[in-house]
Design a protein around this motif. Structure first.
Motif, PDB file in Angstrom:
ATOM      1  N   ARG A   7       0.840  -1.194   0.000  1.00 50.29           N
ATOM      2  CA  ARG A   7       0.000   0.000   0.000  1.00 50.29           C
ATOM      3  C   ARG A   7       0.882   1.253   0.000  1.00 50.29           C
ATOM      4  O   ARG A   7       1.438   1.623   1.046  1.00 50.29           O
ATOM      5  N   SER A  11       0.573   9.506  -3.242  1.00 49.74           N
ATOM      6  CA  SER A  11       0.255   9.398  -4.659  1.00 49.74           C
ATOM      7  C   SER A  11       1.380   8.694  -5.399  1.00 49.74           C
ATOM      8  O   SER A  11       2.550   8.816  -5.032  1.00 49.74           O
ATOM      9  N   ASP A  42      -2.964  -1.953  -2.796  1.00 46.15           N
ATOM     10  CA  ASP A  42      -4.027  -1.166  -2.178  1.00 46.15           C
ATOM     11  C   ASP A  42      -3.738   0.314  -2.421  1.00 46.15           C
ATOM     12  O   ASP A  42      -2.811   0.874  -1.858  1.00 46.15           O
ATOM     13  N   SER A  44      -5.786   2.840  -1.726  1.00 49.27           N
ATOM     14  CA  SER A  44      -6.707   3.680  -0.966  1.00 49.27           C
ATOM     15  C   SER A  44      -6.023   4.910  -0.361  1.00 49.27           C
ATOM     16  O   SER A  44      -6.677   5.905  -0.079  1.00 49.27           O
ATOM     17  N   PRO A  47      -4.121   9.204  -3.526  1.00 47.62           N
ATOM     18  CA  PRO A  47      -5.199   9.960  -4.156  1.00 47.62           C
ATOM     19  C   PRO A  47      -4.956  10.317  -5.622  1.00 47.62           C
ATOM     20  O   PRO A  47      -5.886  10.663  -6.335  1.00 47.62           O
ATOM     21  N   TYR A  48      -3.705  10.218  -6.090  1.00 52.08           N
ATOM     22  CA  TYR A  48      -3.399  10.639  -7.451  1.00 52.08           C
ATOM     23  C   TYR A  48      -2.347   9.720  -8.057  1.00 52.08           C
ATOM     24  O   TYR A  48      -1.403   9.320  -7.382  1.00 52.08           O
ATOM     25  N   GLY A  75      -9.022  -0.389  -3.982  1.00 52.27           N
ATOM     26  CA  GLY A  75      -9.076   0.919  -3.354  1.00 52.27           C
ATOM     27  C   GLY A  75      -8.734   2.083  -4.253  1.00 52.27           C
ATOM     28  O   GLY A  75      -8.493   3.182  -3.758  1.00 52.27           O
ATOM     29  N   ALA A  76      -8.702   1.877  -5.557  1.00 53.02           N
ATOM     30  CA  ALA A  76      -8.368   2.969  -6.476  1.00 53.02           C
ATOM     31  C   ALA A  76      -9.581   3.905  -6.609  1.00 53.02           C
ATOM     32  O   ALA A  76     -10.710   3.468  -6.628  1.00 53.02           O
ATOM     33  N   ARG A  77      -9.269   5.199  -6.682  1.00 55.52           N
ATOM     34  CA  ARG A  77     -10.333   6.181  -6.859  1.00 55.52           C
ATOM     35  C   ARG A  77     -10.240   6.802  -8.224  1.00 55.52           C
ATOM     36  O   ARG A  77      -9.219   7.011  -8.766  1.00 55.52           O
TER      37      ARG A  77
END
Length: 77
Positions: A7, A11, A42, A44, A47-48, A75-77
């Motif tokens: 994890r 970013s 992971d 999460s 954020p970028y 957990g990717a946004r």
């Protein structure tokens, strides 16, 4: 058993993408690397992801696949 989870705590961008890649590959060089069949990334806490981070994930996927290890991203946004 047989799973490695990593994890990134920031970013995935050009300044750290290579170090994350190397850290995962280093972990696979530890005792019993042939026992690993699944790697979970992971994202999460990332954020970028820039182009260098995306390229690193693509290269990591290719490297792991050549070793018979599946890569899953969660957990990717």
């Amino acid at each position: 058993p047989g799973v490695i989870v990593f994890r990134p705590e920031a970013s995935l961008i050009y300044v750290n993408a290579e170090s994350v890649h190397e850290a995962v590959l280093k972990r696979l060089r530890e005792p019993a690397p042939s026992a690993i069949r699944l790697a979970i990334c992971d994202l999460s806490a990332a954020p970028y992801i820039d182009l260098a981070g995306a390229r690193m994930l693509h290269e990591l996927h290719a490297e792991l696949t050549s070793r018979g290890i599946a890569l899953r991203i969660v957990g990717a946004r």
